[in-house]
Each structure stands twice: as C-alpha cells, then as structure tokens.
Design an enzyme around this catalytic site. Structure first.
Site, short mmCIF file in Angstrom:
data_model
loop_
_atom_site.label_atom_id
_atom_site.label_comp_id
_atom_site.label_asym_id
_atom_site.label_seq_id
_atom_site.Cartn_x
_atom_site.Cartn_y
_atom_site.Cartn_z
N LYS A 1 25.36 -64.52 12.61
CA LYS A 1 26.61 -65.23 12.28
C LYS A 1 27.81 -64.63 12.98
O LYS A 1 28.91 -65.22 12.94
CB LYS A 1 26.81 -65.24 10.76
CG LYS A 1 25.85 -66.20 10.06
CD LYS A 1 26.10 -66.27 8.56
CE LYS A 1 25.17 -67.29 7.91
NZ LYS A 1 25.34 -67.37 6.45
N HIS B 1 22.62 -69.49 14.22
CA HIS B 1 22.77 -68.07 13.88
C HIS B 1 21.42 -67.36 13.83
O HIS B 1 21.34 -66.16 14.11
CB HIS B 1 23.53 -67.90 12.56
CG HIS B 1 22.72 -68.10 11.33
ND1 HIS B 1 22.50 -69.34 10.77
CD2 HIS B 1 22.07 -67.21 10.52
CE1 HIS B 1 21.76 -69.20 9.68
NE2 HIS B 1 21.48 -67.92 9.50
N HIS C 1 15.04 -69.12 7.32
CA HIS C 1 15.38 -70.50 6.96
C HIS C 1 14.22 -71.47 7.21
O HIS C 1 14.41 -72.69 7.13
CB HIS C 1 16.62 -70.96 7.72
CG HIS C 1 17.89 -70.38 7.18
ND1 HIS C 1 18.36 -70.65 5.91
CD2 HIS C 1 18.79 -69.51 7.73
CE1 HIS C 1 19.49 -70.00 5.71
NE2 HIS C 1 19.77 -69.29 6.79
N ASP D 1 21.65 -61.99 8.52
CA ASP D 1 22.69 -62.91 9.00
C ASP D 1 23.51 -62.33 10.14
O ASP D 1 24.63 -62.77 10.39
CB ASP D 1 23.63 -63.28 7.83
CG ASP D 1 23.13 -64.50 7.08
OD1 ASP D 1 22.25 -65.22 7.60
OD2 ASP D 1 23.62 -64.74 5.96
N ASP E 1 16.96 -64.90 -1.12
CA ASP E 1 18.23 -65.33 -0.55
C ASP E 1 18.79 -66.54 -1.31
O ASP E 1 19.98 -66.58 -1.66
CB ASP E 1 18.02 -65.68 0.92
CG ASP E 1 19.33 -65.89 1.68
OD1 ASP E 1 20.32 -65.21 1.36
OD2 ASP E 1 19.35 -66.74 2.59
#
Length: 276
Positions: free
Chosen positions: A138, A163, A188, A135, A216
């Site tokens: 982000k 992100h 994702h 991440d 996750d």
C-alpha cells in the site's frame, strides 16, 4: 590472532600446539626411556594422546567460532526484523487507522497457526514476518484511494488491488524476506477462486495466506474504519461462518470459531506483554 580468519586461526593454533607437543614429548621420551622396545611403545601411546588432545582442541576452537558466527547471524536477523518493524511504522504513520491492526492480526495469525498444527519455529517466524508486511504494497497506493472515506469506484478498486502485486515484488526482491511472500501476495485470494490477484482456489492458496485472510477479515470487521463502525462480535463470527467455503478455508473457520475464546485470551496476553 583475532584479525585472522577463523579457518586460518584454527590451522595456526593446531600447527603451534602440534609442533610443541612433538618437540617436548620427543625430548622427554629421549631422556626418560632407553630401551628401544619401550621407546616404540611410548611413541605409540604418545601418538594416541596427540590425537585425543588435538581432537579436543579442535572441538573447542570450532565450537567457539561457530558460537561467534551464530551470535553474529542472530544480530543480523534482529537487525532485519527491526527494519521490518520500521517499514510497518512508516505505514502506520501514513495510515493511522490501521496502526494497531497489524499488531493484532500478526499475533492472532500466529495463535491460529499454532492451533492448526504449525509448531516449527522457522515457519512461524516466516508467518510472523509475512503478516507484519501484509499491506506493505500500500506504500504504492495514493492516499486519495487508500484513505478514501467512501466506497471506491471500479477504477480505484482496480488500483487498490495492485497493492498485493507491489507488496509481493518488494518482499520477493529481498532474499531474506522471500520465504515470507505468501501472505503479502495471496491474502486476498478466496477459497472459491473469486479472489485476487491470481484467482487461486482451495488448497492451491498457501496455508499462511489462508490463515491470515480469516484473521484479517475478523479484525477488520471487529474494529471501526473510516467507512464503517465496528461490528458486534456475534455478527463477526456469524459472517465468518456464512463465508466458510466461499471466502475462507472451511476447516480453518471451524478451528477459529471452536477455539475463539482461547485465541482471544492468547491475543490479549500477547498484546499486554508487548505493551510491557
């Protein structure tokens, strides 16, 4: 001598040792041997001894310099890993809610990767770094969106999805981290192709990202967030099973659920060791 570069130091030591050997051995042969036939034989033996001794000398010198270079390289790698952990701490300070999330998902992804047959140390290290940095993108997302307590609207969600692109760019711009970019970029994506950023489907999604995506979501559901309470464990596992073949790689879901008690125990042990 230490100021010389390794290759010049080895050459210089070889020349000095060789010159001293030739000078003193020739002097000794001239004093001890008079018969021309024996002089030739002794010179031949001396030549072979010279080859053996200098080969041993070169081996010792080269091994010593290689060990020194390995130690320097290991120190450099460790400094890179400290930098990665520093980046993660920056994220943790900004987004305290997910502070332990990164540690848990990294350790759990490694445990699942080993269950999936990944045993190469280099590949596992790449997965570890990718999970730690999953991440990092982000950093480029405003706090108003990142820690918003309610549901994101369509525009905010579109911005949040950036992100992964930001993270991929950050990681790919560093040659050392480029092999670790799969998780930040593709975690994702979904098995059925409905994920983002590229809508990859099935095994087109890199294995590291498929492993991480499952872990996750497991962790996100298992722990409280500003927008939800933690789910009971049976509901979490049921959710993963229901989304097998849709969100997640079905083989990995089966592997995760079948080995779940062992994976949890391994995670608890690893967390305890880190705490020590």
């Amino acid at each position: 001598m230490r100021m010389l570069r390794p290759q010049w130091r080895i050459v210089l030591l070889y020349l000095v040792a060789g010159s001293l050997w030739i000078f003193f051995s020739d002097l000794l042969v001239a004093q001890l041997v008079r018969d021309p036939v024996w002089i030739l034989r002794v010179q031949s033996i001396k030549g072979w001894l010279f080859i053996l001794i200098t080969a041993a000398l070169l081996f010792v010198l080269i091994r010593r310099d290689l060990n020194r270079m390995r130690a320097a390289n290991q120190a450099l790698v460790e400094s890179y890993d400290q930098t990665i952990r520093g980046w993660v701490r920056v994220m943790d300070l900004r987004h305290k809610e997910t502070r332990d999330h990164t540690r848990r998902v990294t350790l759990m992804t490694l445990a699942l990767a080993r269950r999936a047959g990944i045993d190469d140390a280099g590949q596992l290290k790449q997965i570890e770094r990718g999970a730690l940095l999953h991440d990092i993108g982000k950093i480029g997302i405003p706090d108003a969106i990142l820690i918003k307590p309610g549901k994101l609207d369509a525009q905010e969600w579109q911005q949040m999805q950036q992100h992964v692109t930001i993270g991929h760019r950050l990681v790919s711009d560093i040659a050392f981290l480029r092999p670790c970019a799969d998780i930040p970029h593709y975690h994702h994506e979904k098995w059925d192709g409905s994920g983002y950023p590229e809508g990859l489907q099935g095994e087109a999604i890199p294995l590291a990202a498929r492993l991480f995506a499952l872990v996750d979501v497991w962790d996100a559901l298992s722990h409280p967030r500003v927008y939800k309470a933690a789910w009971p464990e049976p509901e979490v596992l049921s959710y993963l099973a229901e989304h097998s073949g849709r969100h997640f790689d079905p083989q990995l879901v089966k592997l995760f659920i079948n080995h779940y008690p062992d994976l949890k125990a391994e995670l608890a042990t690893a967390l305890a060791q880190q705490a020590d």
